[in-house]
Each structure stands twice: as C-alpha cells, then as structure tokens.
Design an enzyme around this catalytic site. Structure first.
Site, PDB file in Angstrom:
ATOM      1  N   SER A 164     -43.031  -1.906 -14.562  1.00 51.77           N
ATOM      2  CA  SER A 164     -43.966  -3.674 -14.290  1.00 51.77           C
ATOM      3  C   SER A 164     -43.260  -4.613 -15.036  1.00 51.77           C
ATOM      4  O   SER A 164     -43.332  -4.912 -15.632  1.00 51.77           O
ATOM      5  CB  SER A 164     -44.691  -3.342 -13.655  1.00 51.77           C
ATOM      6  N   GLY A 165     -42.420  -6.293 -14.592  1.00 58.60           N
ATOM      7  CA  GLY A 165     -42.274  -6.504 -15.330  1.00 58.60           C
ATOM      8  C   GLY A 165     -43.219  -7.751 -16.325  1.00 58.60           C
ATOM      9  O   GLY A 165     -43.395  -7.650 -17.735  1.00 58.60           O
ATOM     10  N   HIS A 166     -44.819  -7.944 -15.733  1.00 61.60           N
ATOM     11  CA  HIS A 166     -45.262  -9.267 -15.943  1.00 61.60           C
ATOM     12  C   HIS A 166     -46.184  -7.840 -17.529  1.00 61.60           C
ATOM     13  O   HIS A 166     -46.735  -8.797 -17.879  1.00 61.60           O
ATOM     14  CB  HIS A 166     -46.491  -9.703 -14.956  1.00 61.60           C
TER      15      HIS A 166
ATOM     16  N   GLN B  88     -48.215   0.369 -17.694  1.00 56.83           N
ATOM     17  CA  GLN B  88     -48.371   0.000 -18.819  1.00 56.83           C
ATOM     18  C   GLN B  88     -47.107   1.093 -20.217  1.00 56.83           C
ATOM     19  O   GLN B  88     -47.717   0.198 -21.389  1.00 56.83           O
ATOM     20  CB  GLN B  88     -49.856   1.105 -19.269  1.00 56.83           C
TER      21      GLN B  88
ATOM     22  N   GLY C 104     -44.769  -2.896  -9.794  1.00 56.27           N
ATOM     23  CA  GLY C 104     -45.453  -2.777 -10.267  1.00 56.27           C
ATOM     24  C   GLY C 104     -45.827  -1.777  -9.008  1.00 56.27           C
ATOM     25  O   GLY C 104     -45.877   0.137  -8.582  1.00 56.27           O
ATOM     26  N   SER C 105     -47.242  -2.124  -8.149  1.00 59.34           N
ATOM     27  CA  SER C 105     -47.512  -1.758  -7.293  1.00 59.34           C
ATOM     28  C   SER C 105     -46.825  -1.380  -6.199  1.00 59.34           C
ATOM     29  O   SER C 105     -46.736  -0.329  -5.462  1.00 59.34           O
ATOM     30  CB  SER C 105     -48.526  -3.111  -6.908  1.00 59.34           C
TER      31      SER C 105
ATOM     32  N   THR D 152     -33.933  -9.731  -0.176  1.00 63.03           N
ATOM     33  CA  THR D 152     -32.586 -10.800  -1.272  1.00 63.03           C
ATOM     34  C   THR D 152     -33.268 -10.157  -2.678  1.00 63.03           C
ATOM     35  O   THR D 152     -34.722 -10.841  -2.542  1.00 63.03           O
ATOM     36  CB  THR D 152     -32.843 -11.828  -0.625  1.00 63.03           C
TER      37      THR D 152
ATOM     38  N   CYS E 171     -58.347  -5.850 -11.936  1.00 62.12           N
ATOM     39  CA  CYS E 171     -58.672  -5.105 -10.481  1.00 62.12           C
ATOM     40  C   CYS E 171     -60.107  -4.962 -10.287  1.00 62.12           C
ATOM     41  O   CYS E 171     -61.172  -5.746  -9.109  1.00 62.12           O
ATOM     42  CB  CYS E 171     -57.491  -4.230  -9.971  1.00 62.12           C
TER      43      CYS E 171
ATOM     44  N   ASN F  12     -54.731   1.703 -18.535  1.00 65.02           N
ATOM     45  CA  ASN F  12     -54.532   1.401 -17.914  1.00 65.02           C
ATOM     46  C   ASN F  12     -55.144   0.308 -18.953  1.00 65.02           C
ATOM     47  O   ASN F  12     -56.175  -1.063 -19.274  1.00 65.02           O
ATOM     48  CB  ASN F  12     -54.251   0.044 -17.107  1.00 65.02           C
TER      49      ASN F  12
HETATM   50  C1  LIG Z   1     -50.374  -3.793 -14.044  1.00 59.75           C
HETATM   51  C2  LIG Z   1     -50.757  -1.948 -13.501  1.00 59.75           C
HETATM   52  C3  LIG Z   1     -49.947  -1.747 -11.728  1.00 59.75           C
HETATM   53  C4  LIG Z   1     -49.867  -3.014 -10.575  1.00 59.75           C
HETATM   54  O1  LIG Z   1     -48.735  -3.812 -11.296  1.00 59.75           O
HETATM   55  P1  LIG Z   1     -48.030  -5.018 -10.905  1.00 59.75           P
HETATM   56  O2  LIG Z   1     -47.078  -5.373 -10.791  1.00 59.75           O
HETATM   57  O3  LIG Z   1     -49.300  -5.767 -10.677  1.00 59.75           O
HETATM   58  O4  LIG Z   1     -48.507  -4.901  -9.806  1.00 59.75           O
HETATM   59  C5  LIG Z   1     -50.009  -0.301 -11.947  1.00 59.75           C
HETATM   60  N1  LIG Z   1     -50.232   0.433 -12.662  1.00 59.75           N
HETATM   61  C6  LIG Z   1     -50.649   0.866 -13.887  1.00 59.75           C
HETATM   62  C7  LIG Z   1     -51.135   1.085 -14.538  1.00 59.75           C
HETATM   63  C8  LIG Z   1     -50.986  -0.978 -13.985  1.00 59.75           C
HETATM   64  O5  LIG Z   1     -51.422  -1.395 -15.350  1.00 59.75           O
END
Ligand SMILES: *Cc1c(COP(=O)(O)O)cnc(C)c1O
Length: 395
Positions: free
Chosen positions: A200-202, A180, A72-73, A238, A326, A152
């Site tokens: 973001s996947g996680h 989120q 996501g970042s 890659t 963070c 978040n």
């Molecule tokens: C977790 C988060 C990110 C960052 O995503 P990562 O995959 O951990 O780099 C960005 N924005 C929001 C709102 C998030 O909650």
C-alpha cells in the site's frame, strides 16, 4: 515542545514532499486518461509505466506482474477471493494466521460463508506463526496459504522463507500481506517463493488510496473489479495516475534509502525499548525482539487503560496508537495482543509507537519522559494498582 511528534506510522505516513511534487502535474497539466491515444494520454501512460518499473525493480520482478489497486485492502481481498474461486476445483481449504490484518481476516470470514474452510494458525508468545501447526494444517484440498510479512501492531516479521518453501513444495499458492514490510525491509520475492504480495502506498510515504498486488506469472487469478481493460484486463478502472506516480516516487525513495532508514529507525526503536524497560515498572514488550520491524515499539503497561494513555499523550503533542487504527472506537482488545496470550486487562493497557525517518533522538527522550509521567499519573488513580501495591507491601 509545542511541535507534534508523530509516532503512528503503522496507521499511515506523511506523503513525502517529493512524492507530492511528482504527483501534482498529473492533476493539472497532465490529466489525460492513460488509455487515450493522443499525446496527453500517452504522457499519463508513460508515467504509470515508469512507476510500475520502479516497483517491479524494488521486488526484482517483471513489471507485468504488478497490478495497481486502490490500496492494501483491495489487494488483500482480490488475492484471497479471486484465488479461492480460481482454484476451487482443486479444493476449498485456506490457511492463514490469527494475527492478520482485518483486510485478510474479514475476507476469510466472508469466504467461510461462501463454503470455504479456513484454518487460523496460532502464534507463539512473540507473535511468530507456529510452523509445526502450519505444516500439520496442510491437506490435499489446501489451495492457498496467506500469512502477513510483518504485523502492523507488534511488528513481528514472520518466517516467510520457510512458509514459502513449504507452500511451494506442496504446490499450494502463497500470498503475503506485505503492507507493513514493503519499502521498510528488503523483500526477495523469488527467494521467499512468494506467489502474491499486497502493498500500500500510504504506509511507505506515498499517497492514500493506491496499492498493488504482485501476481507471479502463471498464477491463475480472475479480475476482481470488472469494467474496462486496464491493468492487462485484470483490474478495471481508470488508472489513478497521480496516486500511482506518487507511490512510485515513494517506493524509489524508500528503496534508495532503505539501509540508512532501517539503521536509524532501529537505533531509535532500541533506545525507546531500553529506556522504557529500565524506567517504567510493570511493563512488557510485545512482539519479537529480533524478528521485528525497525520502526515498531509496542508495550503493555499494567494497571492502566490504553485509551487514557493515548488521550494524555495527545495532550503532550504525541500521536500514538493503542492497537490498530481499525479497532479504535471499539472496546475490544486487539486480536493480535490476545493471540500472543495477553490477558484482557493487560492487552487493554498497550501502546504502539511506530517511527519514521523524520523522528529524532531528542523526540525519543521527550516521549519516554511523557510516557513515564502519564503512566505514573494513571496508576496513581487506579484502584487496581492501589490493591496491587498493598499486597506487595504485605509480603
Ligand atoms: C494498512 C494495512 C492494510 C490496509 O491497507 P490500506 O491501503 O489502508 O487499505 C492491510 N494490511 C496491513 C498489514 C496494513 O497495515
């Protein structure tokens, strides 16, 4: 209860077993580079295509508009920095909100150093962006509006349709950090007039280190990571084939079960909120009651420190957060809680609980009982609380 209760799904989620299973062959037997000509490479290529198709379908967009990133970042950095550069001939003014994730806020600060001007729009006491202020902030040289889909920390869902419409009417690019929201609530990219979207996947039961940026066809944007021709020459490197496959599988599950997951999470969420408000005095629910992620609960408890609360809950097997992951390790109160108008001392006593589909009602009862006990114990040790009680008794 000796089992761990995980209530920090806004920080990260457990990778679903199905996603892990889907990923495994791409580490071992099918390790080919997705750019290679031979069959082994083609297998990886097909797997990436399949994941891209699932994700595109989840947003009702074209697969060619999905660009995989390392999270996501990266997607947030890319959207802001590359768009700022590509549109700088039109202007150098950007609009965002005061409650964005640091991946947006710190990127904006970086752009300010590079000669861009950024307006940070305030939010109301519930954490909703002030639309009137946003409209007034728009200028001739505004090139980009970036407002997060859902916050978040406090779970507030923004008026994305209204922001999208406003931006489109003025011919301004609209980006949303939907990390989120993606996979947790429905997102209609077309109806909401979104030009770029980060996910973001996680945060949705996929693996860490993989994400995507949706870029609407026609949006000018240069590549951010330079190198090979991957991702249609817009994102070199890659392909993280196992990560992409896992994210695809997680997205498939999340969208397939979205309605049930949302109903279940909001039932647990509302139960938590109701019991905490009823049984623990001097607390405040942070974030909007209605426009809220189904899995987010955020409370401030007066007269206590969030950090102490977290440590004591940890001893009872409960994983929670006092703000965003963070900011842990720093003593500054969360910028989001300050933005909704909480005084420092109240912002410090805050607790975020974010649910997953694995949580149960039984766990919620255990958690509320634990919070009650811990808050009470911490208040008994607090000189501030003692003063407060004395004052109350005098009246
Ligand atoms: C977790 C988060 C990110 C960052 O995503 P990562 O995959 O951990 O780099 C960005 N924005 C929001 C709102 C998030 O909650």
């Amino acid at each position: 209860m000796d089992k761990m209760i995980y209530l920090d799904n806004a920080a990260t989620t457990k990778t679903s077993p199905q996603a892990v299973e889907a990923m495994l062959p791409y580490f071992t037997e099918r390790y080919g580079n997705a750019s290679s000509i031979y069959q082994l490479g083609a297998e990886s290529r097909q797997a990436v295509t399949k994941a891209r198709d699932i994700i595109a379908e989840s947003l009702q967009v074209n697969p060619a508009e999905i660009y995989f990133t390392a999270g996501g970042s990266e997607a947030d950095n890319w959207a802001l920095i590359a768009a700022a550069e590509c549109y700088k001939d039109k202007g150098k003014h950007i609009i965002t909100s005061t409650i964005e994730h640091h991946a947006i806020l710190h990127t904006c600060q970086y752009l300010e150093k590079k000669g861009y001007e950024v307006t940070y729009i305030d939010v109301d006491e519930n954490g909703i962006v002030k639309m009137e202020d946003l409209r007034k902030a728009i200028r001739q040289d505004t090139i980009l509006i970036s407002v997060m889909f859902a916050n978040n920390e406090i779970g507030t869902i923004q008026p994305i349709a209204e922001i999208g419409r406003t931006a489109r009417e003025k011919g301004i690019l609209f980006h949303t950090d939907a990390v989120q929201a993606y996979g947790h609530v429905p997102i209609d990219v077309e109806a909401l007039a979104i030009d770029m979207l980060s996910a973001s996947g996680h945060k949705v039961n996929g693996p860490k280190g993989v994400g995507f940026l949706y870029i609407r066809k026609g949006v000018k944007i240069r590549s951010f990571i330079h190198g090979g021709a991957q991702e249609r020459r817009r994102r070199a490197g890659t392909e993280n084939v196992p990560g992409i496959v896992g994210f695809g599988e997680a997205a498939r599950l999340a969208f397939g079960q979205m309605k049930e997951r949302m109903e279940k999470a909001s039932r647990l969420r509302d139960y938590l909120i109701e019991r905490i408000e009823k049984e623990i005095p001097y607390c405040r629910l942070n974030g909007d009651r209605i426009n809220r992620l189904p899995n987010n609960v955020n409370f401030s408890f007066r007269f206590i420190e969030g950090e102490s609360l977290l440590i004591m809950l940890d001893m009872k097997g409960i994983c929670a957060s006092s703000g965003s992951a963070c900011t842990s390790g720093s003593l500054d109160p969360s910028h989001v809680l300050l933005a909704i108008g909480l005084p420092h001392e109240i912002a410090h006593g805050s607790l975020r609980l974010t649910l997953s589909e694995e949580n149960t009602m039984e766990e919620m009862d255990y958690v509320v009982d634990a919070i009650k006990e811990v808050v009470d114990r911490l208040r008994q040790m607090s000189p501030l609380y003692e003063d407060f009680v004395k004052k109350e008794q005098k009246q």
